[in-house]
Design a protein around this motif. Structure first.
Motif, PDB file in Angstrom:
ATOM      1  N   ARG A  21      58.327  52.885 100.574  1.00 53.07           N
ATOM      2  CA  ARG A  21      57.567  52.562 102.167  1.00 53.07           C
ATOM      3  C   ARG A  21      57.144  53.989 102.544  1.00 53.07           C
ATOM      4  NH1 ARG A  21      55.015  50.351 106.022  1.00 53.07           N
ATOM      5  NH2 ARG A  21      55.807  50.752 108.111  1.00 53.07           N
ATOM      6  N   ILE A  22      57.899  54.866 102.087  1.00 54.89           N
ATOM      7  CA  ILE A  22      57.431  56.429 102.559  1.00 54.89           C
ATOM      8  C   ILE A  22      56.145  56.705 101.707  1.00 54.89           C
ATOM      9  CG2 ILE A  22      58.020  59.026 102.372  1.00 54.89           C
ATOM     10  CD1 ILE A  22      60.876  57.979 102.621  1.00 54.89           C
ATOM     11  N   ALA A  23      56.112  56.351 100.482  1.00 51.51           N
ATOM     12  CA  ALA A  23      54.876  56.616  99.720  1.00 51.51           C
ATOM     13  C   ALA A  23      53.721  56.029 100.205  1.00 51.51           C
ATOM     14  CB  ALA A  23      55.200  56.249  98.242  1.00 51.51           C
ATOM     15  N   ALA A  34      49.402  61.813 109.707  1.00 50.79           N
ATOM     16  CA  ALA A  34      50.427  62.448 110.563  1.00 50.79           C
ATOM     17  C   ALA A  34      51.923  62.807 109.676  1.00 50.79           C
ATOM     18  CB  ALA A  34      51.042  61.294 111.286  1.00 50.79           C
ATOM     19  N   MET A  35      51.969  61.989 108.335  1.00 50.45           N
ATOM     20  CA  MET A  35      52.970  62.376 107.601  1.00 50.45           C
ATOM     21  C   MET A  35      52.798  63.708 106.764  1.00 50.45           C
ATOM     22  SD  MET A  35      55.026  59.783 107.254  1.00 50.45           S
ATOM     23  CE  MET A  35      55.966  59.767 105.489  1.00 50.45           C
ATOM     24  N   ALA A  36      51.485  63.973 106.456  1.00 52.92           N
ATOM     25  CA  ALA A  36      51.171  65.193 105.993  1.00 52.92           C
ATOM     26  C   ALA A  36      51.486  66.490 106.770  1.00 52.92           C
ATOM     27  CB  ALA A  36      49.518  65.136 105.762  1.00 52.92           C
ATOM     28  N   ILE A  37      51.181  66.158 108.307  1.00 52.68           N
ATOM     29  CA  ILE A  37      51.510  67.231 109.265  1.00 52.68           C
ATOM     30  C   ILE A  37      52.814  67.421 109.280  1.00 52.68           C
ATOM     31  CG2 ILE A  37      51.281  67.827 111.688  1.00 52.68           C
ATOM     32  CD1 ILE A  37      48.618  66.523 111.757  1.00 52.68           C
ATOM     33  N   ALA A  38      53.444  66.311 109.578  1.00 51.26           N
ATOM     34  CA  ALA A  38      55.116  66.267 109.413  1.00 51.26           C
ATOM     35  C   ALA A  38      55.713  67.192 108.288  1.00 51.26           C
ATOM     36  CB  ALA A  38      55.640  65.269 109.641  1.00 51.26           C
ATOM     37  N   PRO A  65      60.113  66.663  97.980  1.00 60.74           N
ATOM     38  CA  PRO A  65      59.232  65.622  98.328  1.00 60.74           C
ATOM     39  C   PRO A  65      59.602  64.697  99.324  1.00 60.74           C
ATOM     40  CG  PRO A  65      59.560  65.989  95.781  1.00 60.74           C
ATOM     41  CD  PRO A  65      60.436  66.685  96.762  1.00 60.74           C
ATOM     42  N   LEU A  66      58.873  64.017 100.123  1.00 60.84           N
ATOM     43  CA  LEU A  66      59.384  63.022 101.007  1.00 60.84           C
ATOM     44  C   LEU A  66      59.488  61.657 100.241  1.00 60.84           C
ATOM     45  CD1 LEU A  66      56.580  63.277 103.887  1.00 60.84           C
ATOM     46  CD2 LEU A  66      58.923  64.318 103.636  1.00 60.84           C
ATOM     47  N   ASP A  67      59.164  61.610  99.162  1.00 57.97           N
ATOM     48  CA  ASP A  67      59.611  60.213  98.582  1.00 57.97           C
ATOM     49  C   ASP A  67      60.558  60.133  97.462  1.00 57.97           C
ATOM     50  OD1 ASP A  67      57.727  61.609  96.839  1.00 57.97           O
ATOM     51  OD2 ASP A  67      56.266  59.853  96.247  1.00 57.97           O
ATOM     52  N   HIS A  68      61.184  61.527  97.329  1.00 57.70           N
ATOM     53  CA  HIS A  68      62.159  61.487  96.500  1.00 57.70           C
ATOM     54  C   HIS A  68      63.407  60.492  96.720  1.00 57.70           C
ATOM     55  CE1 HIS A  68      65.586  63.511  94.082  1.00 57.70           C
ATOM     56  NE2 HIS A  68      64.572  64.268  93.655  1.00 57.70           N
ATOM     57  N   VAL A  69      63.683  59.895  95.879  1.00 63.75           N
ATOM     58  CA  VAL A  69      64.910  58.883  96.003  1.00 63.75           C
ATOM     59  C   VAL A  69      66.122  59.249  96.467  1.00 63.75           C
ATOM     60  CG1 VAL A  69      65.826  58.711  93.813  1.00 63.75           C
ATOM     61  CG2 VAL A  69      65.623  56.709  94.870  1.00 63.75           C
ATOM     62  N   GLN A  70      66.200  60.393  96.217  1.00 61.09           N
ATOM     63  CA  GLN A  70      67.842  61.259  96.720  1.00 61.09           C
ATOM     64  C   GLN A  70      67.452  62.175  98.021  1.00 61.09           C
ATOM     65  OE1 GLN A  70      69.015  63.042  93.130  1.00 61.09           O
ATOM     66  NE2 GLN A  70      70.473  61.192  92.618  1.00 61.09           N
TER      67      GLN A  70
END
Length: 279
Positions: A21-23, A34-38, A65-70
């Motif tokens: 979902r994040i990806a 917005a995700m890039a700014i945050a 990374p924002l999409d790292h599973v952990q």
């Protein structure tokens, strides 16, 4: 100026959803900016771990990374609580700890805190980006007792094919078969612990933590002499290798405990175990 605690709150807010979902949010034109700014806020400095034995240790925001599973569990301090507890039980001040499959370095940092400046932590991580993250995170916390080896552990010292998976924490040597999300195949250094310790290159471990995505048997086979002669505690995640890992450790004189519950390890399926020499 944004603090490490504030960055942690931003990161947790961004990652409190499934990685896919994040990806998707990162790729979507309506939300990607917005995700890039945050994420730029997070990447602007260190991120503080919120709770648990690793509380207040620092992570490099630029290497989260924002999409790292952990990622969410790492920053909350909740990652694999049974492993954290096993390290707390087994790592003493001045211990030598090996972290095989260090990933971002969460358990490397925890081990360094527990062993203190008189101990040593030897982290093994073959993925270049992940190894760089471990080095950066150790430096952020002033842990000079941490050494990072950009290598995998195996039966024999040499070279091997390493499958770089879309989710980096699931990357592994090819000895257990090809992962369906493999993005690249890397030629990596493979080290056998018996060679490292037998040659005097490294001191024998007091604690050996293993999370190598299915290559547990190869790592343990390459450490038979270390296990027999030095008897380190072994904290290991099994990936469909629970029976093989149990039987090998019992053969080498260990008792094996299932950290996830009362079910015997051979019947438990993938789980976390703590093994100590009998007697």
């Amino acid at each position: 100026m944004t603090s490490s605690v504030a960055r942690a709150y931003v990161y947790r807010a961004l990652t409190n959803a499934p990685p896919e979902r994040i990806a998707g949010l990162q790729r979507h034109p309506a939300t990607g900016w917005a995700m890039a700014i945050a994420h730029a806020v997070v990447a602007g400095g260190p991120v503080s771990i919120a709770e648990g034995p690793a509380r207040n240790l620092l992570l490099s925001g630029a290497r989260l990374p924002l999409d790292h599973v952990q990622g969410f569990a790492v920053v909350r301090g909740l990652l694999e609580a049974p492993v954290q507890e096993a390290l707390r039980r087994t790592v003493a001040r001045g211990s030598v700890v090996y972290d095989a499959g260090a990933n971002l370095g969460f358990f490397t940092l925890l081990a360094a805190r527990l062993t203190g400046p008189t101990g040593r932590v030897e982290a093994f991580e073959p993925l270049p980006a992940s190894a760089a993250a471990v080095r950066a995170n150790a430096a952020l916390n002033g842990f000079d007792q941490v050494a990072v080896h950009q290598a995998a552990l195996g039966r024999e010292t040499g070279r091997g094919e390493f499958l770089a998976v879309a989710e980096p924490s699931q990357s592994h040597l090819c000895d257990r078969g090809r992962h369906p999300d493999t993005r690249d195949v890397l030629d990596v250094e493979v080290l056998a612990l018996d060679d490292l310790v037998g040659s005097g290159r490294l001191p024998p471990p007091d604690v050996l933590k293993i999370d190598v995505e299915g290559s547990e048997i190869a790592a343990l086979e390459g450490a038979r002499d270390v296990l027999r002669n030095h008897g380190p505690a072994v904290v290991c995640e099994t990936h469909e290798t629970n029976r093989e890992v149990h039987d090998l450790l019992v053969e080498l004189g260990y008792s094996v405990e299932n950290l996830e519950g009362p079910e015997p390890v051979p019947e438990a399926g993938p789980t976390h175990i703590l093994a100590r020499p009998r007697g």
